[in-house]
Each structure stands twice: as structure tokens, then as C-alpha cells.
Design an enzyme around this catalytic site. Structure first.
Site, PDB file in Angstrom:
ATOM      1  N   GLY A   1       0.818  -1.203   0.000  1.00  0.00           N
ATOM      2  CA  GLY A   1       0.000   0.000   0.000  1.00  0.00           C
ATOM      3  C   GLY A   1       0.856   1.258   0.000  1.00  0.00           C
TER       4      GLY A   1
ATOM      5  N   GLY B   1       0.553   5.652   0.435  1.00  0.00           N
ATOM      6  CA  GLY B   1      -0.275   6.802   0.764  1.00  0.00           C
ATOM      7  C   GLY B   1       0.460   8.083   0.472  1.00  0.00           C
ATOM      8  N   GLY B   2      -0.056   9.191   1.019  1.00  0.00           N
ATOM      9  CA  GLY B   2       0.526  10.487   0.743  1.00  0.00           C
ATOM     10  C   GLY B   2       1.922  10.646   1.291  1.00  0.00           C
ATOM     11  N   PHE B   3       2.195  10.060   2.452  1.00  0.00           N
ATOM     12  CA  PHE B   3       3.529  10.213   3.027  1.00  0.00           C
ATOM     13  C   PHE B   3       4.035   8.935   3.668  1.00  0.00           C
ATOM     14  CE2 PHE B   3       0.274  11.946   5.854  1.00  0.00           C
ATOM     15  CZ  PHE B   3       0.459  11.238   7.021  1.00  0.00           C
TER      16      PHE B   3
ATOM     17  N   VAL C   1       4.706   4.332   2.851  1.00  0.00           N
ATOM     18  CA  VAL C   1       4.542   3.085   2.105  1.00  0.00           C
ATOM     19  C   VAL C   1       4.389   1.964   3.128  1.00  0.00           C
ATOM     20  CG1 VAL C   1       5.543   1.488   0.428  1.00  0.00           C
ATOM     21  CG2 VAL C   1       5.958   3.957   0.210  1.00  0.00           C
ATOM     22  N   VAL C   2       3.450   1.059   2.889  1.00  0.00           N
ATOM     23  CA  VAL C   2       3.216  -0.062   3.793  1.00  0.00           C
ATOM     24  C   VAL C   2       3.753  -1.335   3.153  1.00  0.00           C
ATOM     25  CG1 VAL C   2       1.510  -1.395   5.087  1.00  0.00           C
ATOM     26  CG2 VAL C   2       1.157   1.060   4.718  1.00  0.00           C
TER      27      VAL C   2
ATOM     28  N   LYS D   1       4.741   0.139   8.241  1.00  0.00           N
ATOM     29  CA  LYS D   1       4.477   1.429   7.593  1.00  0.00           C
ATOM     30  C   LYS D   1       5.736   2.285   7.698  1.00  0.00           C
ATOM     31  CE  LYS D   1       1.289   5.380   7.890  1.00  0.00           C
ATOM     32  NZ  LYS D   1       0.098   5.895   8.601  1.00  0.00           N
TER      33      LYS D   1
ATOM     34  N   ASP E   1      -9.997  11.378   9.990  1.00  0.00           N
ATOM     35  CA  ASP E   1      -9.910  10.910   8.599  1.00  0.00           C
ATOM     36  C   ASP E   1     -10.583   9.547   8.461  1.00  0.00           C
ATOM     37  OD1 ASP E   1      -9.296  11.149   5.923  1.00  0.00           O
ATOM     38  OD2 ASP E   1      -7.262  10.361   6.121  1.00  0.00           O
TER      39      ASP E   1
END
Length: 351
Positions: free
Chosen positions: A45, A47-49, A51-52, A65, A172
Site C-alpha cells: 500500500g 499513501g501520501g507520506f 509506504v506499507v 508502515k 480521517d
């Protein structure tokens, strides 16, 4: 520095198996090892800031993460760790530990070698192979049955109620930030912009961020939100999520039409009970998305409404059996038959 290098993959696996284990500082070397040095093949995965990555232990799997632009998002990292250290609930993703590593690294700058600090900020969680709720609610006519969706709705509400009880505002809440385990139990995740207020009642949120489509209308007013009103931001997002679980779409829907659209997809023997559940959930979703924050219900009111619908059909009709209910039934059976030898078992019903 990598001071916790004595922790091994086996130690992390033992933590994962022990629900009472507290999150701890983890060495960078361990997280590198279980993710194959953060290889692209292990990425699950982005995201904005962050990586998983999938982290492989001896017999189990975890999620790691890794933050990017760590200098820019240091506050987000600290807030997320703070919230996760407090939040321990069946409907919140299980947090295993964190890594805050800083090492000096020689690099050439304008023709000279200079020492630069390289920061690594990482978080480690339980791994949930089903992924996020977002992948399963694109259309009400396919995917999850109603009983699964109802379990997910109640689980999200219970998780959010717990967070608010702990003075944590998520900020969120959306399907992409709700993970599912093998039994469709939802777990709230991603606390990067969350706030933990403790007892600082004068604290305010001056800049509200989040995901468009799930943000409450007052988020766009550019006004300060006090801690007392900040919970209503989550309630609005919850309402959007509930409506999306019911219909596959965001936005207002007529309650009768929602119930009617589900009528032909319900289990025949339980259709009347499930119709009542759908109606109550739709009503809750609409109430949560009221433009007036003062008219939105709180999580305690929502939970009590859902408890009433669950009692309509009993444990079997809703398909929601908890470990406590199983234990109560077994204890009752043993009391009724005191002379019957008991069988020992180390197995526990997964929830």
C-alpha cells in the site's frame, strides 16, 4: 541508533500472539530484515507520506508502515504513535511497535563530504489480508451480505466510541482507513492526522485536514474547532461511511428506498429483522450527516440504537456471536450438567 537489536522476528511473533503485549521500540535492522530491505515486492500500500510493506515472520505476517519525508511529517508520526499507544480495542488495528532511528551519513555536498542525519520513522501493525473496506462496498448488489455489512457498521461504531472515550479524534474516517480481518471484523487504522486531547480542554484544532467527501461542512469554514466540537467531525464522516456501506454511494438517500433496494437480497428467514436493521442504520447515517453539528448523535446514542436492533433478532438471527456470549452459554451448560467431565481446549473462537 539501533539500540533494540536484540529483538528478533520470533520475539515480534510472540508479541503478535499475546494480546496483552505492549507496543515497544523496534530496531531498524529487524524491520529491514522482515521486509527484505523494504523491497518493492513486499509493498502492499502507498499513501501520501508513507509506504506499507508486508513483514514476514517465522509463521505469521505483520504490516510495516515506513514514513517518507520524515522531517516534514515528524509531527504526524509522533501523533500517530501517541494515539496508537493508547488505543487498544478489537475494532482498532493492533499496534505492535515503532522505530525512530537517526543515523549519520557522509555525503558529498558542493565538493565536500559532510555528515547528514538520516531519519527513519516506521510503525508495525498486525497484518489484515482482506485489506480495506473500500474494496468491498463499491456496489450494494455484489460483495458483502447484509449480515456482514451490519457487523462492519456496528464494529466501526464501537471502535469510534472507544476512541472518543479515550479523547482521540480520528479526523480521517473513511472506508480506505478501515481494515477487515478474516471474519469481517472492522479495525480503524491510519492515525496520522488524529488528535489526542487528554485533559487539555482549551486545546483547539486550527487546521482541519482529511479526505474530501468525508469532511464535515464546518471543516471548510476556516474557523477554529474546540476539542468539545471536534468529535462531531468524526460523527459526520461516520454517517458518510454508513451510507456508503448501505448503498455503495456517498450522499443523502431516502430511508424507504434504501430498505426497498435491499429487500430482494436478504436472507428469507431473517428478512424482517434485517429490514429493521437496515432502516435504523440508514436513519443513523442521515442523522450523523446533519449540517448542524449540534444535531448529530454521539457514539453512545448510536451504540444504544444498534444494540436495540441486535436484540430484535437475538444472537443467531443477526449472525453476531461474541466470545462473551459463547462463554456464557458454555458456563450455563456446565452448570446444568455438573457431573459431566469437561474437555480442555486451548482453542478460542476468532472474532
Amino acid at each position: 541508533m539501533d539500540h533494540q537489536s536484540v529483538i528478533t522476528p520470533w520475539d515480534l511473533e510472540c508479541m503478535l500472539c499475546d494480546e496483552a503485549a505492549e507496543p515497544k521500540a523496534l530496531p531498524l535492522s529487524l524491520l529491514k530484515r522482515i521486509t527484505h530491505d523494504f523491497s518493492d515486492e513486499q509493498a502492499i500500500g502507498r499513501g501520501g507520506f508513507a509506504v506499507v510493506y508486508k513483514g514476514m515472520l517465522e509463521n505469521r505476517t505483520v504490516a510495516v508502515k515506513r514514513m517518507s519525508n520524515t522531517y516534514m511529517y515528524e509531527k504526524e508520526f509522533q501523533r500517530e504513535v501517541e494515539c496508537l499507544m493508547i488505543a487498544k480495542h478489537k475494532n482498532v488495528v493492533r499496534f505492535l511497535g515503532y522505530c525512530a532511528d537517526t543515523q549519520g551519513n557522509m555525503a558529498r555536498y558542493e565538493g565536500k563530504f559532510v555528515m547528514a542525519d538520516v531519519q527513519q520513522r516506521l510503525l508495525c501493525f498486525e497484518y489484515l489480508p482482506k485489506g480495506s473496506l473500500h474494496e468491498y462496498i463499491t456496489d450494494m448488489s455484489c460483495g458483502l451480505r447484509w449480515r456482514d455489512r451490519y457487523q462492519i457498521i456496528t464494529g466501526i461504531c464501537q471502535g469510534l466510541h472507544y476512541l472518543h472515550h479515550k479523547h482521540i479524534v480520528h479526523l480521517d474516517l473513511k472506508p480506505a482507513n478501515i481494515l477487515l480481518d478474516d471474519n469481517w471484523v472492522p479495525k480503524i487504522t491510519d492515525f496520522g492526522i488524529s488528535r489526542c486531547f487528554h485533559e487539555m480542554q482549551s486545546q483547539v484544532i486550527t487546521k482541519i485536514t482529511g479526505t474530501p467527501g468525508y469532511l464535515a461542512p464546518e471543516s471548510y469554514n476556516h474557523t477554529k474547532v474546540t476539542y468539545r466540537h471536534s468529535y462531531q467531525l468524526d460523527i459526520y464522516s461516520l454517517g458518510i461511511v454508513i451510507i456508503e456501506i448501505l448503498t455503495g454511494n456517498k450522499g443523502y438517500h431516502d430511508v424507504d428506498k434504501v430498505v426497498e433496494s435491499w429487500s430482494n437480497m436478504l436472507e428469507q428467514s431473517q428478512s424482517e429483522v434485517q429490514k429493521k436493521q437496515i432502516r435504523v442504520c440508514a436513519q443513523i447515517g442521515i442523522e450523523c450527516t446533519n449540517f448542524d453539528p449540534a444535531k448529530r448523535p454521539d457514539t453512545l446514542h448510536i451504540i444504544s440504537r444498534l444494540d436495540e436492533t441486535e436484540s430484535m433478532g437475538g444472537y443467531i438471527k443477526t449472525g453476531m456471536i461474541t466470545s462473551q456470549q459463547v462463554g456464557d452459554v458454555l458456563n450455563k451448560l456446565h452448570q446444568d450438567a455438573p457431573n459431566t467431565p469437561r474437555e480442555s481446549s486451548s482453542e478460542r473462537m476468532p472474532l
